[in-house]
Write an enzyme that holds these catalytic residues in place. Structure first.
Site, PDB file in Angstrom:
ATOM      1  N   ALA A  50      -7.499 -30.432   6.216  1.00  0.00           N
ATOM      2  CA  ALA A  50      -7.025 -31.712   6.774  1.00  0.00           C
ATOM      3  C   ALA A  50      -7.782 -32.127   8.034  1.00  0.00           C
ATOM      4  O   ALA A  50      -7.473 -33.151   8.632  1.00  0.00           O
ATOM      5  CB  ALA A  50      -5.531 -31.616   7.074  1.00  0.00           C
ATOM      6  N   ARG A  80     -10.956 -32.987   8.225  1.00  0.00           N
ATOM      7  CA  ARG A  80     -12.068 -33.912   7.984  1.00  0.00           C
ATOM      8  C   ARG A  80     -11.903 -34.589   6.629  1.00  0.00           C
ATOM      9  O   ARG A  80     -11.102 -34.155   5.809  1.00  0.00           O
ATOM     10  CB  ARG A  80     -13.399 -33.137   7.925  1.00  0.00           C
ATOM     11  CG  ARG A  80     -13.795 -32.487   9.189  1.00  0.00           C
ATOM     12  CD  ARG A  80     -15.155 -31.843   9.051  1.00  0.00           C
ATOM     13  NE  ARG A  80     -15.119 -30.493   8.511  1.00  0.00           N
ATOM     14  CZ  ARG A  80     -15.956 -30.032   7.590  1.00  0.00           C
ATOM     15  NH1 ARG A  80     -16.884 -30.822   7.101  1.00  0.00           N
ATOM     16  NH2 ARG A  80     -15.869 -28.785   7.168  1.00  0.00           N
ATOM     17  N   ASP A 112      -7.802 -19.350   6.620  1.00  0.00           N
ATOM     18  CA  ASP A 112      -8.767 -19.289   5.525  1.00  0.00           C
ATOM     19  C   ASP A 112      -7.953 -19.169   4.233  1.00  0.00           C
ATOM     20  O   ASP A 112      -7.409 -18.104   3.933  1.00  0.00           O
ATOM     21  CB  ASP A 112      -9.679 -18.074   5.706  1.00  0.00           C
ATOM     22  CG  ASP A 112     -10.623 -17.885   4.535  1.00  0.00           C
ATOM     23  OD1 ASP A 112     -10.571 -18.692   3.578  1.00  0.00           O
ATOM     24  OD2 ASP A 112     -11.418 -16.921   4.565  1.00  0.00           O
ATOM     25  N   SER A 118     -12.711 -32.174  -9.091  1.00  0.00           N
ATOM     26  CA  SER A 118     -13.900 -33.027  -9.005  1.00  0.00           C
ATOM     27  C   SER A 118     -14.249 -33.431 -10.433  1.00  0.00           C
ATOM     28  O   SER A 118     -13.973 -32.671 -11.371  1.00  0.00           O
ATOM     29  CB  SER A 118     -15.074 -32.241  -8.411  1.00  0.00           C
ATOM     30  OG  SER A 118     -16.298 -32.904  -8.690  1.00  0.00           O
ATOM     31  N   TYR A 125     -19.613 -24.421  -8.209  1.00  0.00           N
ATOM     32  CA  TYR A 125     -18.693 -25.500  -7.818  1.00  0.00           C
ATOM     33  C   TYR A 125     -17.976 -26.060  -9.062  1.00  0.00           C
ATOM     34  O   TYR A 125     -16.738 -26.181  -9.079  1.00  0.00           O
ATOM     35  CB  TYR A 125     -19.491 -26.599  -7.120  1.00  0.00           C
ATOM     36  CG  TYR A 125     -18.653 -27.736  -6.574  1.00  0.00           C
ATOM     37  CD1 TYR A 125     -17.929 -27.586  -5.395  1.00  0.00           C
ATOM     38  CD2 TYR A 125     -18.592 -28.965  -7.241  1.00  0.00           C
ATOM     39  CE1 TYR A 125     -17.158 -28.637  -4.893  1.00  0.00           C
ATOM     40  CE2 TYR A 125     -17.834 -30.009  -6.748  1.00  0.00           C
ATOM     41  CZ  TYR A 125     -17.126 -29.846  -5.565  1.00  0.00           C
ATOM     42  OH  TYR A 125     -16.362 -30.886  -5.068  1.00  0.00           O
ATOM     43  N   LYS A 128     -13.970 -25.943  -9.943  1.00  0.00           N
ATOM     44  CA  LYS A 128     -13.196 -27.184 -10.111  1.00  0.00           C
ATOM     45  C   LYS A 128     -12.598 -27.284 -11.516  1.00  0.00           C
ATOM     46  O   LYS A 128     -11.522 -27.851 -11.697  1.00  0.00           O
ATOM     47  CB  LYS A 128     -14.073 -28.397  -9.794  1.00  0.00           C
ATOM     48  CG  LYS A 128     -14.522 -28.450  -8.318  1.00  0.00           C
ATOM     49  CD  LYS A 128     -13.334 -28.583  -7.395  1.00  0.00           C
ATOM     50  CE  LYS A 128     -13.707 -28.779  -5.949  1.00  0.00           C
ATOM     51  NZ  LYS A 128     -12.540 -28.891  -5.070  1.00  0.00           N
TER      52      LYS A 128
HETATM   53  P1  NDP Z   1     -15.431 -31.818   3.774  1.00  0.00           P
HETATM   54  O1  NDP Z   1     -16.580 -30.861   3.701  1.00  0.00           O
HETATM   55  O2  NDP Z   1     -15.582 -33.077   4.513  1.00  0.00           O
HETATM   56  O3  NDP Z   1     -14.139 -31.029   4.353  1.00  0.00           O
HETATM   57  C1  NDP Z   1     -13.804 -29.781   3.839  1.00  0.00           C
HETATM   58  C2  NDP Z   1     -12.460 -29.372   4.415  1.00  0.00           C
HETATM   59  O4  NDP Z   1     -12.094 -28.096   3.865  1.00  0.00           O
HETATM   60  C3  NDP Z   1     -12.489 -29.184   5.927  1.00  0.00           C
HETATM   61  O5  NDP Z   1     -11.269 -29.631   6.467  1.00  0.00           O
HETATM   62  C4  NDP Z   1     -12.617 -27.665   6.094  1.00  0.00           C
HETATM   63  O6  NDP Z   1     -12.077 -27.196   7.328  1.00  0.00           O
HETATM   64  C5  NDP Z   1     -11.769 -27.189   4.935  1.00  0.00           C
HETATM   65  N1  NDP Z   1     -12.095 -25.823   4.514  1.00  0.00           N
HETATM   66  C6  NDP Z   1     -13.279 -25.337   4.065  1.00  0.00           C
HETATM   67  N2  NDP Z   1     -13.183 -24.029   3.777  1.00  0.00           N
HETATM   68  C7  NDP Z   1     -11.896 -23.664   4.031  1.00  0.00           C
HETATM   69  C8  NDP Z   1     -11.170 -22.456   3.951  1.00  0.00           C
HETATM   70  N3  NDP Z   1     -11.752 -21.319   3.513  1.00  0.00           N
HETATM   71  N4  NDP Z   1      -9.869 -22.431   4.324  1.00  0.00           N
HETATM   72  C9  NDP Z   1      -9.253 -23.579   4.768  1.00  0.00           C
HETATM   73  N5  NDP Z   1      -9.897 -24.760   4.863  1.00  0.00           N
HETATM   74  C10 NDP Z   1     -11.196 -24.806   4.516  1.00  0.00           C
HETATM   75  O7  NDP Z   1     -15.016 -32.071   2.247  1.00  0.00           O
HETATM   76  P2  NDP Z   1     -14.491 -33.394   1.519  1.00  0.00           P
HETATM   77  O8  NDP Z   1     -13.460 -34.034   2.342  1.00  0.00           O
HETATM   78  O9  NDP Z   1     -15.628 -34.162   1.021  1.00  0.00           O
HETATM   79  O10 NDP Z   1     -13.831 -32.732   0.217  1.00  0.00           O
HETATM   80  C11 NDP Z   1     -12.452 -32.401   0.151  1.00  0.00           C
HETATM   81  C12 NDP Z   1     -12.172 -31.898  -1.265  1.00  0.00           C
HETATM   82  O11 NDP Z   1     -12.558 -32.888  -2.214  1.00  0.00           O
HETATM   83  C13 NDP Z   1     -12.960 -30.632  -1.625  1.00  0.00           C
HETATM   84  O12 NDP Z   1     -12.177 -29.788  -2.418  1.00  0.00           O
HETATM   85  C14 NDP Z   1     -14.119 -31.181  -2.433  1.00  0.00           C
HETATM   86  O13 NDP Z   1     -14.632 -30.232  -3.331  1.00  0.00           O
HETATM   87  C15 NDP Z   1     -13.447 -32.334  -3.167  1.00  0.00           C
HETATM   88  N6  NDP Z   1     -14.368 -33.346  -3.634  1.00  0.00           N
HETATM   89  C16 NDP Z   1     -15.156 -34.058  -2.762  1.00  0.00           C
HETATM   90  C17 NDP Z   1     -16.026 -35.011  -3.238  1.00  0.00           C
HETATM   91  C18 NDP Z   1     -16.907 -35.831  -2.344  1.00  0.00           C
HETATM   92  O14 NDP Z   1     -17.722 -36.597  -2.861  1.00  0.00           O
HETATM   93  N7  NDP Z   1     -16.771 -35.744  -1.027  1.00  0.00           N
HETATM   94  C19 NDP Z   1     -16.160 -35.267  -4.688  1.00  0.00           C
HETATM   95  C20 NDP Z   1     -15.296 -34.470  -5.503  1.00  0.00           C
HETATM   96  C21 NDP Z   1     -14.436 -33.558  -4.988  1.00  0.00           C
HETATM   97  P3  NDP Z   1     -12.990 -27.179   8.694  1.00  0.00           P
HETATM   98  O15 NDP Z   1     -13.214 -28.617   9.074  1.00  0.00           O
HETATM   99  O16 NDP Z   1     -12.143 -26.470   9.678  1.00  0.00           O
HETATM  100  O17 NDP Z   1     -14.266 -26.474   8.344  1.00  0.00           O
END
Ligand code: NDP
Length: 248
Positions: free
Chosen positions: A14, A16, A64, A143, A156, A160
């Site tokens: 949440a 980003r 995590d 996805s 990935y 998914k």
């Molecule tokens: P971002 O890379 O912008 O954000 C990823 C988020 O996941 C961050 O809040 C990060 O936290 C958190 N995160 C990563 N690893 C962990 C972990 N091990 N434990 C807890 N939190 C974790 O990704 P998006 O917003 O783009 O994507 C969000 C979801 O949507 C993902 O599942 C992605 O696969 C999916 N998605 C995105 C698409 C796109 O085009 N953007 C397309 C299809 C699917 P922190 O900020 O603290 O690192």
């Protein structure tokens, strides 16, 4: 607008992008929010302030989600702070793309562990609360690549696709308890995850999309609010593509 008044939502990832947009839109709809992040405490705190300024309760938790015991402790803390959970959004995800011949065992496993095991861990530690209440909404972010595969992202796409199989199984197991479990499968969405693409790649991808552009995180958040709402009570085991028509 769909109402989530008096609901408590847990949103992973949440800090980003899509997770941030889902947390804020759910708060706008009246929900209190438990915000989960991995590393970006500052960004998570900013989202928290935005939500508190709207008049909703918000607390951040570092976790995590790929760690089974850490996520168990996380749910325990959230239950202490909020007393209940009504909505679980498994959004946290990572990419580590590479063609098969250069994909390491570590990169394959790490992506599966965060994206798929992380989703399982959170559901596993939360579902009893839903079963006891005979109510609950689980929304898992997959996805379109989990549906159609990805050249250069087998880890990935596998994670998914796994989320889709997991979600349909959870939907079947928990339906008798009034709990729904649905998937959102985004296409290309403007976030940090896609910011790394070159302008020329973005242009090529956008041309393939019938609606001719990348989506915004808010487009996914709007779908999540619907799936969290009372109005979606007869929808379960569904994979809702939000992709500008890319995968028809
Ligand atoms: P971002 O890379 O912008 O954000 C990823 C988020 O996941 C961050 O809040 C990060 O936290 C958190 N995160 C990563 N690893 C962990 C972990 N091990 N434990 C807890 N939190 C974790 O990704 P998006 O917003 O783009 O994507 C969000 C979801 O949507 C993902 O599942 C992605 O696969 C999916 N998605 C995105 C698409 C796109 O085009 N953007 C397309 C299809 C699917 P922190 O900020 O603290 O690192």
């Amino acid at each position: 607008m769909f109402s989530l008044k008096n609901k408590v939502a847990v949103v992973t990832g949440a800090s980003r992008g899509i997770g941030q947009a889902i947390a804020i839109k759910m708060a706008e709809s009246g929900a209190d929010i438990a915000l989960i992040y991995a590393k970006n405490e500052k960004k998570a705190n900013k989202v928290k302030s935005t939500i508190i300024n709207m008049g909703q309760k918000a607390i951040t938790y570092q976790c995590d989600v790929s760690d089974f015991d850490e996520s168990k402790m996380l749910i325990y803390k959230i239950m202490q702070d909020f007393q209940t959970i009504d909505i679980l959004v498994n959004n946290a995800g990572i990419v580590k793309d590479n063609l098969l011949f250069s994909m390491t065992n570590e990169d394959f496993n790490e992506v599966i562990k965060v994206n798929l095991n992380g989703t399982f861990n959170m559901i596993h530690h939360t579902y009893l609360n839903f079963v006891k209440k005979k109510n609950g909404r689980i929304i898992n972010i997959s996805s379109i690549l989990g549906v159609c595969g990805s050249k250069g992202g087998a880890n990935y796409a596998a994670s998914k696709a796994g989320i889709i199989g997991l979600s349909k199984s959870v939907a079947k197991e928990l339906a008798a308890f009034g709990v729904t479990c649905n998937v959102i499968a985004p296409g290309y969405i403007r976030t940090d995850m896609t910011n790394g693409l070159s302008d020329s790649s973005k242009e090529i991808f956008a041309k393939e999309i019938p609606l001719k552009k990348f989506g915004d995180a808010d487009d996914i958040a709007a779908a999540a609010v619907f799936l969290a709402s009372e109005e979606s009570k007869y929808v379960t085991g569904e994979v809702l593509k939000v992709d500008g028509g890319l995968l028809m």
